[in-house]
Design an enzyme around this catalytic site. Structure first.
Site, mmCIF file in Angstrom:
data_model
loop_
_atom_site.group_PDB
_atom_site.id
_atom_site.type_symbol
_atom_site.label_atom_id
_atom_site.label_comp_id
_atom_site.label_asym_id
_atom_site.label_seq_id
_atom_site.Cartn_x
_atom_site.Cartn_y
_atom_site.Cartn_z
ATOM 1 N N ASN A 156 25.704 61.789 24.320
ATOM 2 C CA ASN A 156 25.819 60.383 25.013
ATOM 3 C C ASN A 156 25.082 60.181 26.346
ATOM 4 O O ASN A 156 24.784 58.979 26.752
ATOM 5 C CB ASN A 156 27.208 60.163 25.445
ATOM 6 N N GLU A 255 32.932 71.231 29.607
ATOM 7 C CA GLU A 255 33.301 69.524 30.118
ATOM 8 C C GLU A 255 33.725 68.961 28.680
ATOM 9 O O GLU A 255 32.822 68.732 27.744
ATOM 10 C CB GLU A 255 32.002 69.351 30.589
ATOM 11 N N CYS A 289 32.075 60.084 29.345
ATOM 12 C CA CYS A 289 33.128 60.846 29.415
ATOM 13 C C CYS A 289 34.212 60.585 30.606
ATOM 14 O O CYS A 289 35.488 60.483 30.253
ATOM 15 C CB CYS A 289 32.910 62.497 29.527
ATOM 16 N N GLU A 468 31.308 72.895 37.778
ATOM 17 C CA GLU A 468 30.012 73.170 37.931
ATOM 18 C C GLU A 468 29.364 72.330 38.799
ATOM 19 O O GLU A 468 30.091 71.288 39.064
ATOM 20 C CB GLU A 468 29.348 72.917 36.569
HETATM 21 P P1 NAD Z 1 31.046 66.956 19.871
HETATM 22 O O1 NAD Z 1 32.247 67.917 20.099
HETATM 23 O O2 NAD Z 1 31.374 66.515 18.370
HETATM 24 O O3 NAD Z 1 29.624 67.565 19.868
HETATM 25 C C1 NAD Z 1 29.077 68.190 20.858
HETATM 26 C C2 NAD Z 1 28.053 69.388 20.278
HETATM 27 O O4 NAD Z 1 28.854 70.408 19.903
HETATM 28 C C3 NAD Z 1 27.046 68.823 19.332
HETATM 29 O O5 NAD Z 1 25.898 69.308 19.678
HETATM 30 C C4 NAD Z 1 27.519 69.417 18.005
HETATM 31 O O6 NAD Z 1 26.543 69.670 17.114
HETATM 32 C C5 NAD Z 1 28.329 70.955 18.567
HETATM 33 N N1 NAD Z 1 29.351 71.505 17.538
HETATM 34 C C6 NAD Z 1 30.238 70.653 17.037
HETATM 35 N N2 NAD Z 1 30.910 71.419 16.322
HETATM 36 C C7 NAD Z 1 30.422 72.712 16.868
HETATM 37 C C8 NAD Z 1 31.045 74.103 16.520
HETATM 38 N N3 NAD Z 1 32.181 74.308 15.578
HETATM 39 N N4 NAD Z 1 30.422 75.267 17.096
HETATM 40 C C9 NAD Z 1 29.478 74.787 17.897
HETATM 41 N N5 NAD Z 1 28.969 73.810 18.306
HETATM 42 C C10 NAD Z 1 29.331 72.606 17.705
HETATM 43 O O7 NAD Z 1 30.939 65.898 20.869
HETATM 44 P P2 NAD Z 1 30.056 64.626 20.737
HETATM 45 O O8 NAD Z 1 30.760 63.619 19.747
HETATM 46 O O9 NAD Z 1 28.623 65.063 20.600
HETATM 47 O O10 NAD Z 1 30.213 63.884 22.165
HETATM 48 C C11 NAD Z 1 31.261 63.462 22.877
HETATM 49 C C12 NAD Z 1 32.376 63.960 23.241
HETATM 50 O O11 NAD Z 1 31.905 64.610 24.574
HETATM 51 C C13 NAD Z 1 33.394 63.074 23.899
HETATM 52 O O12 NAD Z 1 34.696 63.658 23.873
HETATM 53 C C14 NAD Z 1 33.161 63.103 25.565
HETATM 54 O O13 NAD Z 1 34.388 63.002 26.038
HETATM 55 C C15 NAD Z 1 32.661 64.555 25.513
HETATM 56 N N6 NAD Z 1 32.069 64.409 26.929
HETATM 57 C C16 NAD Z 1 32.485 65.109 27.975
HETATM 58 C C17 NAD Z 1 31.885 65.265 29.217
HETATM 59 C C18 NAD Z 1 32.384 65.956 30.417
HETATM 60 O O14 NAD Z 1 31.724 66.069 31.434
HETATM 61 N N7 NAD Z 1 33.732 66.185 30.408
HETATM 62 C C19 NAD Z 1 30.576 64.488 29.218
HETATM 63 C C20 NAD Z 1 29.885 64.086 28.068
HETATM 64 C C21 NAD Z 1 30.690 64.126 27.048
HETATM 65 O O1 6OD Z 2 27.115 63.615 36.409
HETATM 66 C C1 6OD Z 2 27.409 64.770 35.804
HETATM 67 O O2 6OD Z 2 27.036 65.710 36.343
HETATM 68 C C2 6OD Z 2 28.089 64.650 34.499
HETATM 69 N N1 6OD Z 2 28.101 65.741 33.907
HETATM 70 C C3 6OD Z 2 28.468 63.258 33.967
HETATM 71 C C4 6OD Z 2 28.910 63.477 32.835
HETATM 72 C C5 6OD Z 2 28.883 62.210 32.057
HETATM 73 C C6 6OD Z 2 29.681 62.111 30.799
HETATM 74 O O3 6OD Z 2 29.193 61.359 30.083
#
Ligand code: NAD
Ligand code: 6OD
Length: 487
Positions: A156, A255, A289, A468
């Site tokens: 994202n 995260e 997120c 972090e």
């Molecule tokens: P995802 O969990 O599907 O994938 C993230 C990464 O993990 C990808 O590179 C994927 O290939 C890898 N992956 C998937 N399965 C795996 C496994 N079994 N072992 C190792 N790696 C694996 O997430 P997404 O769809 O790419 O991203 C969206 C999600 O990320 C949303 O839930 C969003 O809330 C979350 N997000 C959280 C934050 C935060 O700061 N909390 C920030 C950005 C996104």
């Molecule tokens: O601002 C940041 O450091 C951070 N980790 C943002 C996350 C955004 C999620 O989509």
């Protein structure tokens, strides 16, 4: 022209063993952007081996100041090649150029600067310890790198989120193997060129492309040469990675997902609150997120707030990234579009009042194959409705009224997630009171996504493990050792 995205291992761009590749399609029109080499056990092994050699070799020999100096150079080089990074990430995600230029790409450089600053200014603790002979002892703590860090990233905000992990890892003397999202290979690959250009030793920064399960992601988490894993992505994926990390008792920093609430009190600056809600619901097509998918609005302003939000949401304009009038990009993939649209259907089926949106927007013929969805606002659902409980990660929100501060807090906390909240009120005593009660890692008062990179960043409950940012990153990226000197 379609591109080829190669792995970056030991300072070189390499193909997959056996040449296995997969396609990257444009979210804007589903056209082919390029082919990505898919890494497997062979590539992960090569990358971890290179990272281990660099860890015990040239990278370890540098002083903290020298390491920091190199990271400043990385930041400067990202800034020098700013337009290339903007173009690369824009192509991968399809988001408006202005979002890339003003929000996401500048953070790539800023993350390296911030963590170079942090490590240069860290003090270590020292104790003068009394001993029976009266001569005493000195205890002091040393911080060293943890080892090879596995960095697994989502799609994202690819450069922002990857460098948010890579920069502190390298600043603390670790080396990294990055597994970017299969949807967004470009900026992680470009960063390899930057690393070579500024003289980062071979093997310090490695990238292996591929998928998660039974592919590069999973193999990285299972590799015994990886000392710790930092991951951003879905909560469910985090749980899988945690199981893999349990073998060998490797540390994790997570995260994860969220279902964030915005609490809007009747005394707020209404115009500013609606603007902020617009950003937090629709920025990056809702794929943030920290985004707000649940708006809780005090009853006296509920109808006015919904009307204002609807009016502004209906002015969002979908279109190509380079078009200056575009304010809403597409979703990342066809499968994510289907998932978001299924939530739109579900909201209707569960009795939502659809204030606006709920489907696919009308677009010009050249965009018809893109992964577009309408900005969508619902009201009228109960707290148990699916779209009020589950993270959708699309340009949509449910708006619910509340009557009392306590009720707003209860509703905000009624979720297994705990990432962020925004509170809008002119009563600062109340704002602080509510901030102390909401079960999240990050609260914004009269703002949203306002960042200071020195502050602790992370989620509570099912939204993450660890914090972090600034010195807090040291807890994960360093191993703390105590030395006791008898005087
Ligand atoms: P995802 O969990 O599907 O994938 C993230 C990464 O993990 C990808 O590179 C994927 O290939 C890898 N992956 C998937 N399965 C795996 C496994 N079994 N072992 C190792 N790696 C694996 O997430 P997404 O769809 O790419 O991203 C969206 C999600 O990320 C949303 O839930 C969003 O809330 C979350 N997000 C959280 C934050 C935060 O700061 N909390 C920030 C950005 C996104
Ligand atoms: O601002 C940041 O450091 C951070 N980790 C943002 C996350 C955004 C999620 O989509």
């Amino acid at each position: 022209m379609a591109k080829t995205f190669l792995h970056f291992i030991n300072g070189e761009f390499v193909q997959s063993h056996g040449g296995r590749t997969f396609e990257k399609r444009s979210p804007i029109d589903n056209s082919l952007i390029g082919t990505i080499h898919e890494g497997g056990k062979h590539e992960i092994d090569a990358a971890v081996t290179a990272a281990q050699a660099a860890l015990h070799g040239p990278w370890r020999k540098l002083s903290i100041e020298q390491r920091a100096e190199m990271l400043y150079r990385v930041a400067d080089e990202i800034t020098r090649r700013f337009d290339e990074f903007v173009a690369a990430e824009m192509a991968d995600t399809g988001q408006p150029k202005s979002v890339m230029e003003h929000a996401f790409i500048p953070r790539g450089a800023a993350n390296f600067k911030a963590f170079a600053d942090t490590v240069k200014n860290v003090a270590t603790e020292t104790f003068i310890t009394p001993t029976p002979d009266g001569k005493g002892a000195i205890n002091y703590a040393l911080r060293g790198p943890k080892g090879v860090i596995g960095v697994i990233c989502p799609w994202n905000a690819p450069l922002l989120l990857m460098t948010w992990k890579v920069a502190p890892a390298l600043a603390c003397g670790n080396t990294v193997v990055v597994k970017p999202s299969e949807e967004t290979p470009a900026t992680a690959t470009l960063l390899g060129e930057v690393m070579n250009a500024v003289g980062i030793p071979k093997g310090v920064y490695n990238v292996v492309h591929g998928f998660g399960s039974d592919s590069a992601g999973e193999f990285l988490t299972r590799h015994p040469g990886v000392s710790a894993i930092t991951f951003t992505g879905e909560t469910r994926t985090g749980a899988e990675i945690m199981k893999a990390a349990a073998v060998g008792l490797r540390d994790v920093s997570f995260e994860l997902g969220g279902k964030n609430a915005g609490i809007i009190f009747a005394d707020c600056d209404l115009n500013a609150a609606v603007d902020s809600a617009m950003r937090s619901v629709f920025l990056n097509c809702g794929q943030v997120c920290l985004g707000t998918e649940r708006l809780l609005v005090e009853r006296p302003i509920f109808s006015q707030f919904v009307a204002m939000l609807k009016e502004r949401a209906e002015k969002l304009k979908v279109g190509r990234s380079e078009d200056k009038s575009t304010t809403l990009g597409p979703l990342i993939s066809k499968s994510h579009q289907s998932k978001v649209l299924s939530y739109y259907e579900n909201a209707r089926a569960e009795g939502a009042m659809v204030v606006t949106g709920g489907g696919i927007p009308k677009v010009s013929v050249d965009l018809e194959q893109g992964f577009w969805v309408e900005p969508t606002i619902w009201t009228g659902l109960s707290e148990t409705a699916t779209v009020v409980r589950e993270e959708i990660f699309g340009p949509c929100c449910h708006v619910a009224p509340f009557d009392h501060e306590d009720e707003a807090i209860r509703m905000a906390n009624d979720t297994p997630y705990g990432l962020s909240t925004m509170i809008w009120t002119r009563d600062l005593a109340r704002a602080h009171r509510v901030a102390a009660e909401v079960e999240v890692g990050l609260t914004w008062i009269n703002s949203w996504f306002l960042r200071d990179l020195r502050t602790p960043f992370g989620g509570s409950k099912q939204s993450g493990i660890g914090r972090e940012g600034g010195v807090h990153s040291l807890e994960f990226y360093t191993e703390l050792r105590n030395v006791c000197v008898k005087l």
